[in-house]
Design an enzyme around this catalytic site. Structure first.
Site, PDB file in Angstrom:
ATOM      1  N   SER A  59       4.563  20.729  -6.976  1.00  0.00           N
ATOM      2  CA  SER A  59       5.323  20.781  -5.906  1.00  0.00           C
ATOM      3  C   SER A  59       6.559  21.097  -6.016  1.00  0.00           C
ATOM      4  CB  SER A  59       5.603  19.084  -5.538  1.00  0.00           C
ATOM      5  OG  SER A  59       4.196  18.597  -5.412  1.00  0.00           O
TER       6      SER A  59
HETATM    7  N1  SAH Z   1       2.483  15.978  -8.179  1.00  0.00           N
HETATM    8  C1  SAH Z   1       1.901  17.337  -8.465  1.00  0.00           C
HETATM    9  C2  SAH Z   1       1.388  18.459  -7.420  1.00  0.00           C
HETATM   10  C3  SAH Z   1       0.184  17.766  -6.876  1.00  0.00           C
HETATM   11  S1  SAH Z   1      -0.542  18.612  -5.813  1.00  0.00           S
HETATM   12  C4  SAH Z   1       2.832  18.237  -9.481  1.00  0.00           C
HETATM   13  O1  SAH Z   1       4.211  17.714  -9.718  1.00  0.00           O
HETATM   14  O2  SAH Z   1       2.469  19.177  -9.911  1.00  0.00           O
HETATM   15  C5  SAH Z   1      -1.832  17.724  -5.177  1.00  0.00           C
HETATM   16  C6  SAH Z   1      -2.959  17.227  -6.250  1.00  0.00           C
HETATM   17  O3  SAH Z   1      -3.531  16.119  -5.420  1.00  0.00           O
HETATM   18  C7  SAH Z   1      -3.981  18.394  -6.607  1.00  0.00           C
HETATM   19  O4  SAH Z   1      -3.908  18.550  -7.941  1.00  0.00           O
HETATM   20  C8  SAH Z   1      -5.286  17.680  -6.092  1.00  0.00           C
HETATM   21  O5  SAH Z   1      -6.552  18.071  -6.809  1.00  0.00           O
HETATM   22  C9  SAH Z   1      -4.933  16.595  -6.184  1.00  0.00           C
HETATM   23  N2  SAH Z   1      -5.854  15.542  -5.195  1.00  0.00           N
HETATM   24  C10 SAH Z   1      -6.328  15.786  -3.670  1.00  0.00           C
HETATM   25  N3  SAH Z   1      -6.809  14.887  -3.225  1.00  0.00           N
HETATM   26  C11 SAH Z   1      -6.864  13.921  -4.353  1.00  0.00           C
HETATM   27  C12 SAH Z   1      -7.619  12.510  -4.181  1.00  0.00           C
HETATM   28  N4  SAH Z   1      -8.261  12.018  -3.036  1.00  0.00           N
HETATM   29  N5  SAH Z   1      -7.240  11.871  -5.372  1.00  0.00           N
HETATM   30  C13 SAH Z   1      -6.441  12.495  -6.624  1.00  0.00           C
HETATM   31  N6  SAH Z   1      -5.956  13.562  -6.520  1.00  0.00           N
HETATM   32  C14 SAH Z   1      -6.315  14.320  -5.230  1.00  0.00           C
END
Ligand code: SAH
Length: 208
Positions: A59
C-alpha cells in the site's frame, strides 16, 4: 542526518494530514525497502502503491499512515489486519499496539512476509493464511481491524470480531468499477456506525 523513511514522513505524511506523533514515529522507523523485491527498492519512498508478488501491491505510505491514525491503536491493543501483502503495514501497526494478527490468502505472500517480519525483529506480529473476510476468530475480539483490500460489502464476521469501542477501517466499493470509499466503523455495545473518510484504490478482497 535523516533516513529516507524520516524524509518520507516530513515530506509526504506531515503535509497530508498525518499528525499523530506515535504514527509518525512508527512510519519513520520501518524500512519500507525491506518489504520489496530488490528491483523495486529504488522506488521504496515514493508515495504510491508498488507491485509485490502474486499480482498484489504494497500500500501507499500515506494511506497506511492515515488508516492507522484513524484506527487509533493503543499500546495494549490487539489488532487484526486483513491482507498482509508484503507485511509492511503490519510492521508499522505492530509498533503501536501489543499484538498484530495479519491474514493473507496467498500462502506464498504470507510466508515471505512472515520471514521479512521475523528477520527485522517484528516479533509481536503473527501471519496467518486464510480468507480474512471470516476474520480470525481464534484471537477475537479486536480493538482495531484494518482491511487492506476493497470489499463489496462489510463482512459480518469482521463486525462481530470488533470489541466494544473497537474501530475498523475498510475500503468498500459496491461494484468492481465503482470508486472505493474508505470507511471507519465504530462499535458501541450493539450499535455499529460508520463514516466515510476518503476515496482509495486497493486490490479487491477475494472471498470464498
Ligand atoms: N497491507 C499490505 C498490502 C495489502 S494488498 C502491505 O502493506 O503490503 C492486499 C492483500 O490482500 C493482497 O496481498 C491479497 O492477496 C490479500 N487478500 C485479498 N483478499 C483476501 C482475503 N479474503 N483474505 C486475506 N487476504 C486477502
Amino acid at each position: 542526518m535523516s533516513t529516507p523513511a524520516q524524509r518520507m514522513v516530513a515530506e509526504q505524511l506531515v503535509p497530508h494530514g498525518v499528525t499523530d506523533p506515535r504514527v509518525l514515529e512508527a512510519m519513520a522507523s520501518v524500512p519500507r525497502e525491506e518489504f520489496l523485491a530488490a528491483r523495486m527498492r529504488r522506488h521504496a519512498y515514493e508515495d504510491r502503491a508498488l507491485a509485490i508478488e502474486c499480482g498484489q501491491t504494497i500500500s501507499q505510505p500515506l494511506v497506511v499512515a492515515l488508516m492507522i491514525q484513524a484506527a487509533a491503536p493503543q499500546s495494549d491493543d490487539i489488532a487484526l489486519e486483513v491482507g498482509t501483502g508484503s507485511g509492511y503495514a503490519a510492521a508499522v501497526l505492530s509498533r503501536l499496539c501489543r499484538r498484530v494478527i495479519t491474514i493473507e490468502r496467498e500462502a506464498a505472500l504470507a510466508e515471505h512476509a512472515s520471514e521479512t517480519l521475523r528477520r527485522l525483529g517484528f516479533d509481536n506480529v503473527e501471519v496467518a493464511v486464510g480468507d480474512g473476510s471470516e476474520g480470525w476468530p481464534a484471537e477475537a475480539p479486536y480493538n482495531a481491524i484494518l482491511v487492506a483490500a476493497a470489499a463489496r460489502g462489510v463482512p459480518d464476521a469482521l463486525i462481530e470480531q470488533l470489541l466494544d469501542g473497537g474501530r475498523m477501517l475498510i475500503p468498500v466499493a459496491l461494484a468492481a468499477d465503482e470508486p472505493q470509499d474508505l470507511r471507519i466503523y465504530v462499535r458501541r455495545g450493539m450499535d455499529v456506525s460508520y463514516r466515510s473518510l476518503f476515496p482509495v484504490l486497493f486490490v479487491p478482497l477475494r472471498t470464498g
